[in-house]
Design a protein around this motif. Structure first.
Motif, short mmCIF file in Angstrom:
data_model
loop_
_atom_site.label_atom_id
_atom_site.label_comp_id
_atom_site.label_asym_id
_atom_site.label_seq_id
_atom_site.Cartn_x
_atom_site.Cartn_y
_atom_site.Cartn_z
N LEU A 293 0.83 -1.12 -0.10
CA LEU A 293 0.07 0.19 -0.27
C LEU A 293 0.93 1.07 -0.04
O LEU A 293 1.77 1.30 0.77
CB LEU A 293 -0.91 0.08 1.21
CG LEU A 293 -1.91 -1.22 1.57
CD1 LEU A 293 -2.50 -1.29 2.93
CD2 LEU A 293 -2.68 -1.47 0.35
N HIS A 294 0.61 2.25 -0.94
CA HIS A 294 1.18 3.35 -0.94
C HIS A 294 0.26 4.43 -1.06
O HIS A 294 -0.81 4.25 -2.24
CB HIS A 294 2.72 3.34 -1.71
CG HIS A 294 2.36 3.27 -3.19
ND1 HIS A 294 2.10 4.21 -4.10
CD2 HIS A 294 2.18 1.73 -3.94
CE1 HIS A 294 2.26 3.66 -5.28
NE2 HIS A 294 2.23 2.47 -5.31
N PHE A 295 0.73 5.76 -1.14
CA PHE A 295 -0.23 6.89 -1.93
C PHE A 295 0.40 7.05 -3.05
O PHE A 295 1.50 6.96 -3.56
CB PHE A 295 0.17 8.15 -0.78
CG PHE A 295 -0.55 8.09 0.31
CD1 PHE A 295 -1.55 7.64 0.97
CD2 PHE A 295 0.50 8.03 1.75
CE1 PHE A 295 -2.14 7.55 2.08
CE2 PHE A 295 -0.15 7.89 2.85
CZ PHE A 295 -1.49 7.58 3.15
N PRO A 296 -0.52 7.66 -3.88
CA PRO A 296 -0.10 8.23 -5.30
C PRO A 296 1.04 9.39 -5.14
O PRO A 296 1.04 9.91 -4.11
CB PRO A 296 -1.33 8.76 -6.05
CG PRO A 296 -2.60 8.30 -5.00
CD PRO A 296 -2.07 8.09 -3.64
N HIS A 297 1.97 9.21 -6.11
CA HIS A 297 2.96 10.24 -5.98
C HIS A 297 2.69 11.68 -5.73
O HIS A 297 1.69 12.05 -6.49
CB HIS A 297 3.87 10.37 -7.53
CG HIS A 297 4.99 11.22 -7.34
ND1 HIS A 297 6.12 10.97 -6.60
CD2 HIS A 297 5.20 12.40 -8.16
CE1 HIS A 297 7.15 11.91 -6.62
NE2 HIS A 297 6.36 12.83 -7.57
N GLY A 298 3.08 12.42 -4.85
CA GLY A 298 2.59 13.77 -4.59
C GLY A 298 1.51 13.87 -3.54
O GLY A 298 1.08 15.01 -3.11
N ALA A 299 0.68 12.89 -3.41
CA ALA A 299 -0.54 12.79 -2.59
C ALA A 299 0.14 13.06 -0.96
O ALA A 299 0.70 12.28 -0.73
CB ALA A 299 -1.22 11.68 -2.71
N VAL A 300 -0.64 14.09 -0.29
CA VAL A 300 -0.38 14.10 1.25
C VAL A 300 -1.57 13.95 1.93
O VAL A 300 -2.72 14.89 1.51
CB VAL A 300 0.23 15.63 1.37
CG1 VAL A 300 0.39 15.79 3.12
CG2 VAL A 300 1.27 15.85 0.53
N PRO A 301 -1.88 13.03 2.66
CA PRO A 301 -3.33 12.72 3.30
C PRO A 301 -3.45 13.57 4.73
O PRO A 301 -2.45 14.24 4.97
CB PRO A 301 -3.16 11.29 3.61
CG PRO A 301 -1.58 11.11 3.90
CD PRO A 301 -0.90 11.90 2.94
N ASN A 302 -4.79 13.92 4.69
CA ASN A 302 -5.15 14.70 5.83
C ASN A 302 -5.52 13.68 7.00
O ASN A 302 -6.08 12.91 7.08
CB ASN A 302 -6.35 15.46 5.44
CG ASN A 302 -6.86 16.32 6.72
OD1 ASN A 302 -6.40 16.23 7.70
ND2 ASN A 302 -7.83 16.80 6.36
#
Length: 504
Positions: free
Chosen positions: A465-474
């Motif tokens: 599991l990983h975030f899309p490139h550049g995505a910063v979760p709240n």
């Protein structure tokens, strides 16, 4: 004959007198009895309601530093007692379990469930009968069956295969997690699962989720204090009531659907068991089993079984993507314990102490149900020298328990190792009570623990599991009766069998 001006003036005077009368009544309600716990000073009429508009659990913990572990709040004329920290919560919910097992007769609860059903029922025969029936049904049709583990694992497969369709591309996992988790409860309640593309059921779950958020809005607090605002054509409480009516009608229709072809005394699921009880008790005028209470209890069991576990798993996915090293360590443990091409089983849970520690830390750190469901005193009592009258609303701040510095070192830090001993074995913590304590503790705790382990381990076994490139979760929680993460995109890439990956 009065002139128009005189009539208007008379009406104005009547309105002012009525307003004055309401204000006097409200101010009288705000007077505390002798020996009542102190608390922060509130505003006239509305009391401390406005202070609860943002992160009420945090506000209450801060107030405990000033007023002590037990203090009072004025919810617009409703005197509430707040319990902060593990010691006082245990003292009340365990050592005085019968006293603190009631529910407050708030206008919202009275309108929504007429204080019947299961979760919001008053502490008496109705609650006793419905609690017994629900507990028995969860055991008979759920975790008491040897095959039920396999049914959850089967739902895991549906869940994982649905994620596979995204082929590693970003998606919001909320929809799929909600479907999968709700289907485990559905097997007990209805004997069947719902397809992930069943739009009618999805709509009902979305309404449930919306009502969980609306139930702690300022409008609802105001409605509980001033139920006369119910005549207004606007306000979030109005949307909550409209949603409740829609859910009521939907539940009635699916109860009729799943009770078709029923054979009395040979139940297939919770609905059949409930209908058997209705028939057996139809000559007892004091019995609480009714079609209306069946609808209330089914709705409450759906929302309790779906909303909390769903949000725990949503936080779990977010934190694994946020901390790839922790994710990798969990996956390494799974790969060492579980044979390739086979899903994790509950029998292997004791051999995965780090995974258990991670799940427990997510439950502690994220506090999915920070204030639980409000309690009430069934009779007058004394706690730490304070006098608490019968029918007093009681708020258990479970967030303060899980951030209690007496029991947790650096509670603001996400640190799964706090649940491991020096040998790396999992250890229980006394002040860990995400399912609450006492008579009203969560009856679905055992089922929830099964689901969380099986879904979480199966998910990390198959995917990185990983975030899309550049995505910063709240990372700030979305406020409501539950603390849920804001929507976020996630990428789930297939792992190579037996190999943990730590890169993004």
């Amino acid at each position: 004959m009065w002139t128009v001006g005189q009539a208007c003036a008379a009406l104005g005077c009547c309105a002012l007198l009525l307003l004055f009368f309401i204000m006097v009544l409200q101010l009288l309600k705000q007077r505390h009895p002798k020996g009542f716990p102190p608390g922060p000073t509130g505003l006239p009429l509305v009391g401390n309601i406005l202070a609860l508009a943002s992160e009420p659990h945090v506000y209450m913990k801060k107030q405990s530093k000033i007023h002590g572990q037990i203090f009072s709040l004025d919810l617009g004329g409703i005197s509430a007692v707040v319990l902060n920290g593990y010691d006082v919560v245990k003292e009340c919910l365990v050592h005085q379990s019968d006293v603190f097992a009631d529910r407050p007769s708030l206008p919202l609860f009275e309108k929504m469930t007429k204080m019947g059903g299961l979760l919001n029922a008053k502490y008496g025969r109705c609650w006793t009968e419905h609690r017994r029936l629900a507990t028995s049904s969860f055991r008979t049709f759920g975790y008491g069956q040897k095959s039920f583990d396999d049914k959850i694992s089967e739902e895991c497969m549906f869940f994982l295969d649905a994620i596979d369709t995204y082929k590693g591309k970003p998606f919001d996992p909320k929809h799929l997690i909600t479907n999968a988790v709700s289907n485990v409860s559905n097997l007990i309640l209805f004997g069947e699962r719902f397809r992930y593309d069943d739009t009618d059921f999805q709509h009902m779950i979305e309404i449930f989720s919306e009502n969980v958020e609306l139930a702690t809005s300022a409008w609802v607090f105001l409605y509980n204090s001033f139920p006369m605002i119910g005549i207004l054509p606007f306000g979030k409480h109005k949307q909550l009531f409209r949603n409740a009516d829609e859910v009521y009608n939907f539940l009635l229709s699916i109860i009729k659907r799943f009770s078709e072809n029923r054979t009395p005394h040979f139940p297939r699921h919770y609905i059949d068991v409930y209908l058997d009880e209705m028939e057996q008790n139809k000559s007892d005028p004091g019995a609480s089993f009714s079609t209306e209470n069946l609808i209330f209890s089914v709705g409450e069991l759906i929302i309790a079984g779906t909303e909390t576990t769903t949000n725990v798993l949503r936080w779990a996915v977010l934190f694994m993507a946020l901390y790839p090293n922790i994710q990798g360590q969990v996956q390494k443990e799974i790969d060492l314990v579980v044979e390739p091409n086979r899903q994790p089983s509950l029998e292997e849970k004791s051999r995965m102490p780090y995974l258990e520690a991670v799940l427990h830390e997510i439950l502690r750190f994220c506090n999915v149900v920070p204030l639980g469901i409000f309690h009430a005193t069934s009779k007058e009592t004394v706690v730490r020298g304070y006098s608490i009258p019968k029918d007093t609303t009681v708020i258990t701040n479970l967030y303060s328990v899980h951030y209690d510095e007496k029991y947790w070192h650096d509670p603001d830090i996400f640190y799964p190792e706090r649940f491991l001993n020096s040998s790396g074995q999992f250890v229980k913590k006394e002040a860990f009570i995400p399912f609450s304590l006492g008579r009203r503790h969560c009856l679905g705790e055992q089922l929830a623990r099964m689901e969380m382990f099986l879904f979480f381990s199966a998910l990390l076994q198959r995917f990185h599991l990983h975030f899309p490139h550049g995505a910063v979760p709240n990372l700030k929680p979305k406020l409501g009766m539950t603390l849920q993460p804001y929507p976020y995109p996630i990428c789930a890439e297939r792992r190579q069998s037996g190999q943990s990956r730590a890169h993004c």
